[in-house]
Each structure stands twice: as C-alpha cells, then as structure tokens.
Enzyme design. Structure first.
Site, PDB file in Angstrom:
ATOM      1  N   CYS A  14      93.388 120.304 -38.656  1.00  0.00           N
ATOM      2  CA  CYS A  14      92.270 121.062 -39.234  1.00  0.00           C
ATOM      3  C   CYS A  14      92.761 122.360 -39.873  1.00  0.00           C
ATOM      4  O   CYS A  14      92.306 122.742 -40.944  1.00  0.00           O
ATOM      5  CB  CYS A  14      91.240 121.429 -38.165  1.00  0.00           C
ATOM      6  SG  CYS A  14      90.888 120.136 -36.971  1.00  0.00           S
ATOM      7  N   ASP A  15      93.661 123.072 -39.197  1.00  0.00           N
ATOM      8  CA  ASP A  15      93.963 124.450 -39.581  1.00  0.00           C
ATOM      9  C   ASP A  15      95.380 124.676 -40.107  1.00  0.00           C
ATOM     10  O   ASP A  15      95.679 125.766 -40.596  1.00  0.00           O
ATOM     11  CB  ASP A  15      93.752 125.380 -38.364  1.00  0.00           C
ATOM     12  CG  ASP A  15      92.329 125.299 -37.839  1.00  0.00           C
ATOM     13  OD1 ASP A  15      91.407 125.128 -38.670  1.00  0.00           O
ATOM     14  OD2 ASP A  15      92.123 125.400 -36.614  1.00  0.00           O
TER      15      ASP A  15
ATOM     16  N   CYS B 284      93.911 122.541 -33.233  1.00  0.00           N
ATOM     17  CA  CYS B 284      93.926 121.399 -34.159  1.00  0.00           C
ATOM     18  C   CYS B 284      94.770 121.716 -35.390  1.00  0.00           C
ATOM     19  O   CYS B 284      94.300 122.370 -36.321  1.00  0.00           O
ATOM     20  CB  CYS B 284      92.495 121.045 -34.566  1.00  0.00           C
ATOM     21  SG  CYS B 284      92.402 119.715 -35.768  1.00  0.00           S
TER      22      CYS B 284
END
Ligand code: NAP
Length: 311
Positions: free
Chosen positions: A137-138, A134
């Site tokens: 997300c990261d 992701c």
C-alpha cells in the site's frame, strides 16, 4: 425481518471466498460479509508466487479479485459491513454489523488476522505519516528514502525486498541473531545490496515532528542504544486474530484464535465453522486458507442437509 441465508461467511479473504464459492455452487444461499475489500491480507501482498496455477506469480489484489469473481459467478452475494457482535447459539444465527443485521442457518467465521502492533513510543502517532503495516500500500511513498522493517519472518523479509524497488536503503531490525523466514526469501534479501540487517536488535521508539525522521534501537546482547535516521517504519511482527466481535460466543485459545475440530472445522456451536487465519494453525498460507474454506463449506453442506448432527 432480514432474509435468512443458508450460510453467512464472515470475512472475504481466500478462506471466506473459497467457502462461498463452494456453498454457492452447491446452491445454498450464501452471503459473504467483508469489512473492507476482498482478499484480506493477501490483497496487501505485492507478489504471491507460491499459490499454484500462477507460475509467474500474481499480484495479491488481482488474485483476490479473481477469487471474488469466481464466487460471484456461482451466486455468492458479497456485502461490505463491519461486524460488531453475533448471536450464534440458536438454529438461526444473527450477525449484527454497523450497517445492518443479517441472519443465516449456518456461519463460517473466516475473519482472518491483522498485523500486530509494536507498542512503542511514536507508533500510533505516526501511523499514516511514516509508520505502516503494508508495503504494497505505502511502499511507493518512499522513493529514494531510508526505511526500517521490523521483524525477521516471511512477511518482514519478503516485504523488505519489495521495498527496495522504491527505497534507497532498507534496514531490517530483528530481535534475534537469525532470520526465521523461508530460505528462498532470505537468500534474496541477503543478495540485495540495498538491504542491511541489524540482528539482536529491538526498535524502542519512533521519532519525528510531522513525519518520521528517526528510530531508537537497542542491541539486546550489548544493551548499546543508537538512533538511526529513517523516513519510514514497516512493522511485520506477526498477526493478531480478528475475533473481537465474537467476544465470549465461541471458545478461543489464549491468543484469541477460535478453536475448531481439525477434522471438519466445526466449533463448539452447532452450525458454526471456522476457516483460515482466524483459527490456530501451524502454517498460514493462501493455499492452506483455501483448503480451510473448501473444508468448512463441505461441513456446512453436510450440516444443512442433515448429514451431520451436532453432538
Ligand atoms: P510470524 O511468522 O508470526 O513472525 C513474526 C516475526 O516477528 C518473527 O520474526 C518474530 O521474531 C518477530 N516478532 C514477534 N513479536 C515481536 C516483537 N514484539 N518485537 C520484535 N519482533 C517481534 O509473522 P509474519 O511474518 O507476519 O507471518 C505470518 C504468517 O504468514 C506466517 O505463518 C508466515 O509463514 C505467513 N507468510 C507466508 C508468506 C509466504 O509464504 N511467502 C509471506 C508472508 C507471510 P522471532 O523470529 O524472534 O520469533
């Protein structure tokens, strides 16, 4: 005794939330069971620019929260639980989650799909320490760093472009000599000086001590191997359906996608329907998931009102 809902929708992504909007608006007692957070895969997408109605595009989390708000406005209930097993054969369907048991007269399975794992040495060890599925997300963790993206379709190429907002260098490792992604996504990536592409190449191992430091790659044509420095590996090699909790309760294809009628999204079991990425389909988009949700909801309404009888 648990309350018997008219319909339970398993999964709160675009398909499930759309279905819940329709059934709740039709005044059916509707419960959405979601294991994590609303939105499913789209909530892990940085920028959705091909969903109509948002000409400037929309952040995936914001789009998900809007869908949730709209469903709840019409009375859909949303609970967060991980479903472990189901009993779908009778007139009252029973859903067993980690947090409780739920019952309904009809069910829509809209549990979606999850990122496929590469299955190489180091992948499991470094999840959360350099291996990610992701970018939304990261990605911000990789400011000024070197990252590798594995895959050659829409997700890989689109998220590679997104990662250039943070990373100094993004290397796409793709197993073939051609990208599969949509032309506009490919054009952007090819024009981005931070992106380089290794064609005909597979990633075979991920190395590091406490976090990722390098990866081993192999050219499938020459068989030449090399180790390249990398701080992060983002894997985008397709999806696997989230159907483990269904076990043998519904017919599925070889890959575990739930089989359903294209006409009304009904399954082999009376009162059980599917919507979205959990079923076999040729085009997985927010727009097609939303269409599935509306159709499955319409089929539930007909089933509950006795218009359709299962053969
Ligand atoms: P996908 O379309 O299934 O493509 C998977 C990619 O990973 C392909 O390039 C494939 O290579 C490669 N691959 C598969 N197994 C591999 C392995 N074991 N090792 C190395 N590479 C492997 O997956 P996706 O990109 O995640 O997309 C999923 C769905 O979401 C698709 O329907 C896609 O169109 C949709 N989507 C749409 C958008 C958008 O419209 N903006 C954005 C993201 C996703 P080959 O090319 O050689 O088969």
């Amino acid at each position: 005794m648990p309350e018997v809902y008219d319909v339970i929708i398993i999964g709160g992504g675009p398909a499930g939330l759309t279905a819940s909007l329709y059934t709740a608006r039709a005044r059916y007692r509707t419960l959405v069971l979601e294991r994590l957070a609303p939105g499913g895969q789209v909530a892990t997408t940085a920028h959705v620019e091909n969903y109509p109605g948002f000409p400037q595009g929309m952040n995936g989390v914001d789009l998900s929260l809007r869908m949730l708000e709209q469903a709840e406005r019409f009375g859909a209930e949303v609970m967060y639980d991980e479903i472990e097993r189901v009993e779908l054969g009778g007139p009252v369907k029973v859903i067993h989650g980690l947090g409780g048991t739920y019952e309904a007269r009809a069910v829509i399975v809209a549990s979606g799909a999850s990122p496929r794992r590469l299955g190489v040495t180091g992948e499991e060890k470094f999840v959360g320490a350099g291996v990610s599925y992701c970018a939304t997300c990261d990605g911000a963790l990789y400011g000024g760093k070197r990252v590798v993206v594995v895959g050659g379709a829409d997700s890989a190429v689109e998220e590679a472009s997104f990662l250039t907002r943070f990373a100094a260098q993004v290397t796409i490792v793709h197993r073939r000599d051609q990208l599969r992604a949509t032309p506009i996504i490919v054009e952007r990536a090819l024009a981005n000086p931070k992106i380089q592409i290794m064609y005909d190449t597979v990633l075979e191992a991920i190395y590091g001590e406490r976090a990722v430091t390098s990866v081993a790659v192999r050219n499938v044509k020459s068989n030449a191997t090399e180790t390249i420095a990398a701080d992060g590996v983002f894997v985008y090699i397709g999806l696997v359906p989230n159907t483990g909790f269904l076990r043998d309760s519904l017919p599925m294809d070889q890959s575990g996608y739930v089989l359903a009628s294209e006409h009304d999204l009904s399954t082999a079991l009376a009162g059980v329907f599917v919507a979205g990425d959990v079923r076999p389909k040729s085009f997985r988009q927010v727009a097609t998931a939303v269409g599935d949700g509306a159709l499955a909801a319409n089929s539930v309404e007909k089933y509950l009102s006795g218009v359709t009888k299962h053969e």
